[in-house]
Scaffold this motif. Structure first.
Motif, PDB file in Angstrom:
ATOM      1  N   ILE A 110     -26.246   0.311 -15.006  1.00 58.36           N
ATOM      2  CA  ILE A 110     -27.046   0.529 -13.735  1.00 58.36           C
ATOM      3  C   ILE A 110     -26.447   1.054 -12.529  1.00 58.36           C
ATOM      4  O   ILE A 110     -25.081   0.128 -11.995  1.00 58.36           O
ATOM      5  CB  ILE A 110     -27.618  -0.834 -13.541  1.00 58.36           C
ATOM      6  CG1 ILE A 110     -28.562  -1.201 -14.542  1.00 58.36           C
ATOM      7  CG2 ILE A 110     -28.549  -0.677 -12.242  1.00 58.36           C
ATOM      8  CD1 ILE A 110     -29.144  -2.856 -14.420  1.00 58.36           C
ATOM      9  N   TRP A 111     -26.355   2.344 -12.485  1.00 59.39           N
ATOM     10  CA  TRP A 111     -25.852   2.946 -11.095  1.00 59.39           C
ATOM     11  C   TRP A 111     -26.380   2.247 -10.037  1.00 59.39           C
ATOM     12  O   TRP A 111     -27.512   1.839  -9.813  1.00 59.39           O
ATOM     13  CB  TRP A 111     -25.832   4.315 -11.435  1.00 59.39           C
ATOM     14  CG  TRP A 111     -25.292   5.254 -12.169  1.00 59.39           C
ATOM     15  CD1 TRP A 111     -25.784   5.537 -13.190  1.00 59.39           C
ATOM     16  CD2 TRP A 111     -24.070   5.586 -12.346  1.00 59.39           C
ATOM     17  NE1 TRP A 111     -24.969   6.353 -13.984  1.00 59.39           N
ATOM     18  CE2 TRP A 111     -23.666   6.228 -13.357  1.00 59.39           C
ATOM     19  CE3 TRP A 111     -22.824   5.259 -11.395  1.00 59.39           C
ATOM     20  CZ2 TRP A 111     -22.719   6.756 -13.859  1.00 59.39           C
ATOM     21  CZ3 TRP A 111     -21.738   5.711 -11.950  1.00 59.39           C
ATOM     22  CH2 TRP A 111     -21.374   6.465 -12.922  1.00 59.39           C
ATOM     23  N   GLY A 112     -25.536   2.103  -8.665  1.00 57.02           N
ATOM     24  CA  GLY A 112     -26.050   1.543  -7.541  1.00 57.02           C
ATOM     25  C   GLY A 112     -26.576   0.224  -7.791  1.00 57.02           C
ATOM     26  O   GLY A 112     -27.747  -0.092  -7.204  1.00 57.02           O
ATOM     27  N   ALA A 113     -26.115  -0.611  -8.473  1.00 48.19           N
ATOM     28  CA  ALA A 113     -26.863  -1.884  -8.786  1.00 48.19           C
ATOM     29  C   ALA A 113     -26.871  -2.822  -7.611  1.00 48.19           C
ATOM     30  O   ALA A 113     -27.730  -3.732  -7.871  1.00 48.19           O
ATOM     31  CB  ALA A 113     -25.720  -2.749  -9.755  1.00 48.19           C
ATOM     32  N   GLY A 114     -26.170  -2.617  -6.589  1.00 46.13           N
ATOM     33  CA  GLY A 114     -26.418  -3.460  -5.395  1.00 46.13           C
ATOM     34  C   GLY A 114     -27.240  -2.858  -4.457  1.00 46.13           C
ATOM     35  O   GLY A 114     -27.664  -3.432  -3.463  1.00 46.13           O
ATOM     36  N   GLY A 115     -27.996  -1.970  -4.833  1.00 44.90           N
ATOM     37  CA  GLY A 115     -28.936  -1.349  -3.902  1.00 44.90           C
ATOM     38  C   GLY A 115     -30.130  -1.469  -4.077  1.00 44.90           C
ATOM     39  O   GLY A 115     -30.440  -2.314  -4.847  1.00 44.90           O
ATOM     40  N   GLY A 116     -31.432  -0.897  -3.502  1.00 50.15           N
ATOM     41  CA  GLY A 116     -32.483  -1.347  -3.654  1.00 50.15           C
ATOM     42  C   GLY A 116     -33.186  -1.360  -4.901  1.00 50.15           C
ATOM     43  O   GLY A 116     -33.984  -2.156  -5.341  1.00 50.15           O
ATOM     44  N   LEU A 117     -32.926  -0.293  -5.614  1.00 47.51           N
ATOM     45  CA  LEU A 117     -33.549  -0.273  -7.115  1.00 47.51           C
ATOM     46  C   LEU A 117     -32.832  -0.898  -8.152  1.00 47.51           C
ATOM     47  O   LEU A 117     -33.182  -1.666  -8.940  1.00 47.51           O
ATOM     48  CB  LEU A 117     -33.327   1.137  -7.433  1.00 47.51           C
ATOM     49  CG  LEU A 117     -34.511   2.032  -7.024  1.00 47.51           C
ATOM     50  CD1 LEU A 117     -34.254   3.615  -7.467  1.00 47.51           C
ATOM     51  CD2 LEU A 117     -35.881   1.720  -7.036  1.00 47.51           C
ATOM     52  N   GLY A 118     -31.423  -0.787  -7.622  1.00 43.95           N
ATOM     53  CA  GLY A 118     -30.301  -1.637  -8.729  1.00 43.95           C
ATOM     54  C   GLY A 118     -30.538  -3.217  -9.018  1.00 43.95           C
ATOM     55  O   GLY A 118     -30.498  -3.726  -9.929  1.00 43.95           O
ATOM     56  N   ILE A 119     -30.926  -3.885  -7.741  1.00 44.64           N
ATOM     57  CA  ILE A 119     -31.007  -5.354  -7.749  1.00 44.64           C
ATOM     58  C   ILE A 119     -32.259  -5.779  -8.699  1.00 44.64           C
ATOM     59  O   ILE A 119     -32.043  -6.716  -9.470  1.00 44.64           O
ATOM     60  CB  ILE A 119     -31.417  -5.879  -6.193  1.00 44.64           C
ATOM     61  CG1 ILE A 119     -32.300  -5.294  -5.665  1.00 44.64           C
ATOM     62  CG2 ILE A 119     -29.956  -5.779  -5.570  1.00 44.64           C
ATOM     63  CD1 ILE A 119     -32.606  -5.989  -4.369  1.00 44.64           C
ATOM     64  N   PHE A 120     -33.224  -4.906  -8.687  1.00 46.30           N
ATOM     65  CA  PHE A 120     -34.458  -5.136  -9.265  1.00 46.30           C
ATOM     66  C   PHE A 120     -34.167  -4.908 -10.777  1.00 46.30           C
ATOM     67  O   PHE A 120     -34.336  -5.536 -11.797  1.00 46.30           O
ATOM     68  CB  PHE A 120     -35.816  -4.214  -9.223  1.00 46.30           C
ATOM     69  CG  PHE A 120     -36.329  -4.804  -7.708  1.00 46.30           C
ATOM     70  CD1 PHE A 120     -36.952  -6.058  -7.988  1.00 46.30           C
ATOM     71  CD2 PHE A 120     -36.104  -4.317  -6.569  1.00 46.30           C
ATOM     72  CE1 PHE A 120     -37.663  -6.528  -6.810  1.00 46.30           C
ATOM     73  CE2 PHE A 120     -36.690  -4.807  -5.608  1.00 46.30           C
ATOM     74  CZ  PHE A 120     -37.520  -6.180  -5.441  1.00 46.30           C
TER      75      PHE A 120
END
Length: 203
Positions: free
Chosen positions: A19-29
């Protein structure tokens, strides 16, 4: 709750999902939906604060993307793939959740396992994608485009939130006048989770 369709035929229990960008808006979901499905998220983040967040949400495996300068070509992508195998016990990702685009897509195609899938729903670093297509056809991988969801999927996602199996993360709320700041934080990858802007609403 994000653009990736987590259906049984896409994500299965036991799958390793990068999961790229796991701490962002999409990644956390994406991290939380992997846990609900019994899959193993491999969270890629850009700082220690985001690492703490994704670990709190259930990610056991975390990679700091700042350790890899993907603009340097295939050698760096291969080193990134070696890091993935080191933390998974020798396994490549079954699925790569891709929404960064130009900067990461060549690496996504390379690191996905033979017969693996790259699911793409965005391209924040650029839409013109260049990658070595041999990694795609020689290893029979798939690229799957995904754009939001249908009403049934939205209802299922909402139910996961209501049942507290998935927790939305609202990193920061801005006044309408601060809209440019919110965009700049997103461009600089300095946000966590979702951001909200108040429009004709009190604090």
């Amino acid at each position: 709750t994000g653009s990736i369709e987590f259906k049984q035929e896409i994500v299965k229990p036991g799958d390793n999902v990068l999961i790229w960008g796991a701490g962002g808006g999409l990644g956390i979901f994406a991290v939380q939906l992997c846990k609900v499905m019994g899959a193993n998220p491999i969270a890629v983040v850009s700082n220690k604060e985001k690492e703490a967040l994704v670990r709190e949400l259930g990610a056991q495996w975390v990679i700091d993307r700042k350790e890899f300068d993907f603009s340097q070509g295939v050698a760096v992508s291969k080193a990134f793939g070696a890091r993935i195998r080191a933390i998974t016990g020798g396994y490549d990702p079954d699925i790569v959740f891709e929404h960064v685009g130009k900067e990461t897509f060549p690496t996504s195609v390379l690191v996905a396992k033979r017969f693996g899938k790259i699911v793409i729903c965005g391209a924040t670093s650029g839409y013109d994608l260049t990658f070595d297509v041999r990694y795609l056809w020689m290893r029979q991988k798939q690229i799957i485009g995904s754009h939001f969801c249908n009403s049934y999927q939205a209802q299922r996602a909402n139910r996961l939130v209501i049942e507290k199996k998935v927790r939305p993360v609202l990193g920061r709320i801005f006044s309408f006048e601060e809209t440019p700041l919110a965009h700049q934080l997103m461009a600089d990858n300095q946000h966590k989770g979702k951001m909200a802007i108040r429009v004709q609403a009190p604090a």
